[in-house]
Scaffold this motif. Sequence first.
Motif, PDB file in Angstrom:
ATOM      1  N   SER A 132       0.527  -0.986   0.035  1.00 59.63           N
ATOM      2  CA  SER A 132      -0.261  -0.117   0.188  1.00 59.63           C
ATOM      3  C   SER A 132       0.673   0.998   0.119  1.00 59.63           C
ATOM      4  CB  SER A 132      -0.942  -0.205   1.435  1.00 59.63           C
ATOM      5  OG  SER A 132       0.143   0.088   2.008  1.00 59.63           O
ATOM      6  N   LEU A 133       2.006   1.504   0.671  1.00 57.80           N
ATOM      7  CA  LEU A 133       3.069   2.530   0.830  1.00 57.80           C
ATOM      8  C   LEU A 133       2.206   3.275   1.396  1.00 57.80           C
ATOM      9  CD1 LEU A 133       3.773   2.889  -3.039  1.00 57.80           C
ATOM     10  CD2 LEU A 133       5.526   2.181  -1.239  1.00 57.80           C
ATOM     11  N   GLU A 136       4.343  11.818   0.151  1.00 62.72           N
ATOM     12  CA  GLU A 136       4.816  11.405  -1.734  1.00 62.72           C
ATOM     13  C   GLU A 136       4.324  10.042  -1.760  1.00 62.72           C
ATOM     14  OE1 GLU A 136       8.808  11.735  -2.237  1.00 62.72           O
ATOM     15  OE2 GLU A 136       8.530  13.894  -1.637  1.00 62.72           O
ATOM     16  N   CYS A 137       4.737   8.740  -0.544  1.00 62.18           N
ATOM     17  CA  CYS A 137       3.413   7.944  -1.453  1.00 62.18           C
ATOM     18  C   CYS A 137       2.287   7.941  -1.507  1.00 62.18           C
ATOM     19  CB  CYS A 137       3.562   7.124   0.245  1.00 62.18           C
ATOM     20  SG  CYS A 137       5.041   6.332   0.824  1.00 62.18           S
ATOM     21  N   ARG A 138       1.525   8.685  -0.489  1.00 63.24           N
ATOM     22  CA  ARG A 138      -0.149   8.587  -1.494  1.00 63.24           C
ATOM     23  C   ARG A 138      -0.157   9.275  -2.903  1.00 63.24           C
ATOM     24  NH1 ARG A 138      -2.309  11.102   4.437  1.00 63.24           N
ATOM     25  NH2 ARG A 138      -2.877   8.974   4.769  1.00 63.24           N
ATOM     26  N   ALA A 139       0.447  10.349  -3.302  1.00 64.29           N
ATOM     27  CA  ALA A 139       0.821  10.732  -4.833  1.00 64.29           C
ATOM     28  C   ALA A 139       1.255   9.422  -5.378  1.00 64.29           C
ATOM     29  CB  ALA A 139       2.270  12.241  -4.144  1.00 64.29           C
ATOM     30  N   LEU A 140       2.461   7.905  -5.339  1.00 67.96           N
ATOM     31  CA  LEU A 140       2.664   7.540  -5.989  1.00 67.96           C
ATOM     32  C   LEU A 140       1.367   6.546  -6.357  1.00 67.96           C
ATOM     33  CD1 LEU A 140       5.993   6.802  -4.238  1.00 67.96           C
ATOM     34  CD2 LEU A 140       5.332   7.036  -7.032  1.00 67.96           C
ATOM     35  N   ARG A 141       0.501   6.087  -4.970  1.00 66.21           N
ATOM     36  CA  ARG A 141      -0.236   5.636  -5.263  1.00 66.21           C
ATOM     37  C   ARG A 141      -1.785   6.409  -5.847  1.00 66.21           C
ATOM     38  NH1 ARG A 141      -1.601   1.277  -1.750  1.00 66.21           N
ATOM     39  NH2 ARG A 141      -3.348   1.216  -3.553  1.00 66.21           N
ATOM     40  N   ALA A 142      -1.466   7.955  -5.833  1.00 57.64           N
ATOM     41  CA  ALA A 142      -2.610   8.214  -7.196  1.00 57.64           C
ATOM     42  C   ALA A 142      -2.324   8.373  -8.714  1.00 57.64           C
ATOM     43  CB  ALA A 142      -2.901   9.872  -6.307  1.00 57.64           C
ATOM     44  N   HIS A 169       0.981   6.004 -10.987  1.00 61.39           N
ATOM     45  CA  HIS A 169       1.441   4.709 -11.535  1.00 61.39           C
ATOM     46  C   HIS A 169       1.366   3.498 -10.909  1.00 61.39           C
ATOM     47  CE1 HIS A 169       3.357   2.158 -13.945  1.00 61.39           C
ATOM     48  NE2 HIS A 169       4.909   1.968 -13.148  1.00 61.39           N
ATOM     49  N   TYR A 170       1.111   3.867  -8.775  1.00 59.08           N
ATOM     50  CA  TYR A 170       0.942   2.570  -8.011  1.00 59.08           C
ATOM     51  C   TYR A 170      -0.195   2.706  -6.981  1.00 59.08           C
ATOM     52  CZ  TYR A 170       6.091   2.423  -8.960  1.00 59.08           C
ATOM     53  OH  TYR A 170       7.495   2.261  -9.035  1.00 59.08           O
ATOM     54  N   GLY A 216      -2.428   0.790  -7.794  1.00 64.57           N
ATOM     55  CA  GLY A 216      -2.906  -0.695  -6.822  1.00 64.57           C
ATOM     56  C   GLY A 216      -1.542  -1.310  -5.802  1.00 64.57           C
ATOM     57  N   GLY A 217      -1.053  -0.111  -5.453  1.00 67.87           N
ATOM     58  CA  GLY A 217       0.086  -0.991  -4.967  1.00 67.87           C
ATOM     59  C   GLY A 217       1.088  -0.907  -5.567  1.00 67.87           C
ATOM     60  N   LEU A 218       2.273  -0.749  -4.738  1.00 67.51           N
ATOM     61  CA  LEU A 218       3.879  -1.358  -5.008  1.00 67.51           C
ATOM     62  C   LEU A 218       4.131  -2.898  -5.256  1.00 67.51           C
ATOM     63  CD1 LEU A 218       6.180  -0.440  -6.668  1.00 67.51           C
ATOM     64  CD2 LEU A 218       6.847  -1.016  -4.003  1.00 67.51           C
ATOM     65  N   PRO A 219       3.837  -3.632  -6.591  1.00 73.40           N
ATOM     66  CA  PRO A 219       4.286  -4.637  -6.972  1.00 73.40           C
ATOM     67  C   PRO A 219       5.523  -5.345  -5.631  1.00 73.40           C
ATOM     68  CG  PRO A 219       3.609  -4.599  -8.752  1.00 73.40           C
ATOM     69  CD  PRO A 219       4.045  -3.200  -8.064  1.00 73.40           C
ATOM     70  N   ALA A 220       5.442  -6.817  -5.027  1.00 71.89           N
ATOM     71  CA  ALA A 220       7.054  -7.316  -4.306  1.00 71.89           C
ATOM     72  C   ALA A 220       7.926  -7.407  -5.493  1.00 71.89           C
ATOM     73  CB  ALA A 220       6.017  -8.785  -4.343  1.00 71.89           C
ATOM     74  N   GLY A 221       9.152  -6.931  -4.835  1.00 69.20           N
ATOM     75  CA  GLY A 221      10.299  -7.228  -5.673  1.00 69.20           C
ATOM     76  C   GLY A 221      10.421  -5.716  -6.405  1.00 69.20           C
ATOM     77  N   GLN A 222       9.380  -4.985  -6.253  1.00 65.60           N
ATOM     78  CA  GLN A 222       9.512  -3.322  -6.990  1.00 65.60           C
ATOM     79  C   GLN A 222      10.214  -2.747  -6.296  1.00 65.60           C
ATOM     80  OE1 GLN A 222       7.092  -2.652  -9.714  1.00 65.60           O
ATOM     81  NE2 GLN A 222       7.109  -4.501 -10.765  1.00 65.60           N
TER      82      GLN A 222
END
Length: 182
Positions: free
Chosen positions: A25-26, A47-53, A55-56, A58-64
């Motif tokens: 979820s970041l 900044e995490c909320r901006a990422l979620r809004a 490219h991410y 759906g959340g950050l996939p495992a391994g990325q």
Amino acid sequence: MEITLVQGDITQQQVDAIVNAANSSLLGGGGVDGAIHRKGGPEILAECRALRAGHYGGGLPAGQAVATTAGRLQARWVVHTVGPVYDRARGQELAGVLASCYRESLRVADGLGARTIAFPAVSTGVYRWPMEGAARIALGTVREAGGALRSIQEARFVLFDGEAFGVFQRVWHELLHGSMVD
């Protein structure tokens, strides 16, 4: 690239980039993730909320891995990576995902121009990865990736307690000894 091991609190490290063992979820959580968000302050969450809004969504996939500001931490950036939840039946497959967390974190930090990076033991807390296996994957992956990096000069593993530090220290010694025999 030099690899170092220390016992301590990753949020107290004076490095260019601190790696966060994040959840997908970041948006913060427990363990290392919660500590980084608490000590780093609201700038990281913003900044995490901006990422979620973006490219991410759906959340950050495992391994990325993805970077944000470090907020109030003594670093320039936080590199967020999501480790896999340990599952013995899928161990080999998931080992590749865990290794990707370290490779991608290094790639992102190197792209930012970081000279120093601090790693926790990704996936060893609530995600239940056995410490020895995690140490072998972490140290082996970072060691192998070191030659391809442009800016990173030190990768520091910051282990919260004496038991984890001891396991990482023993595994690192074994990896170094093995390389001297080759």
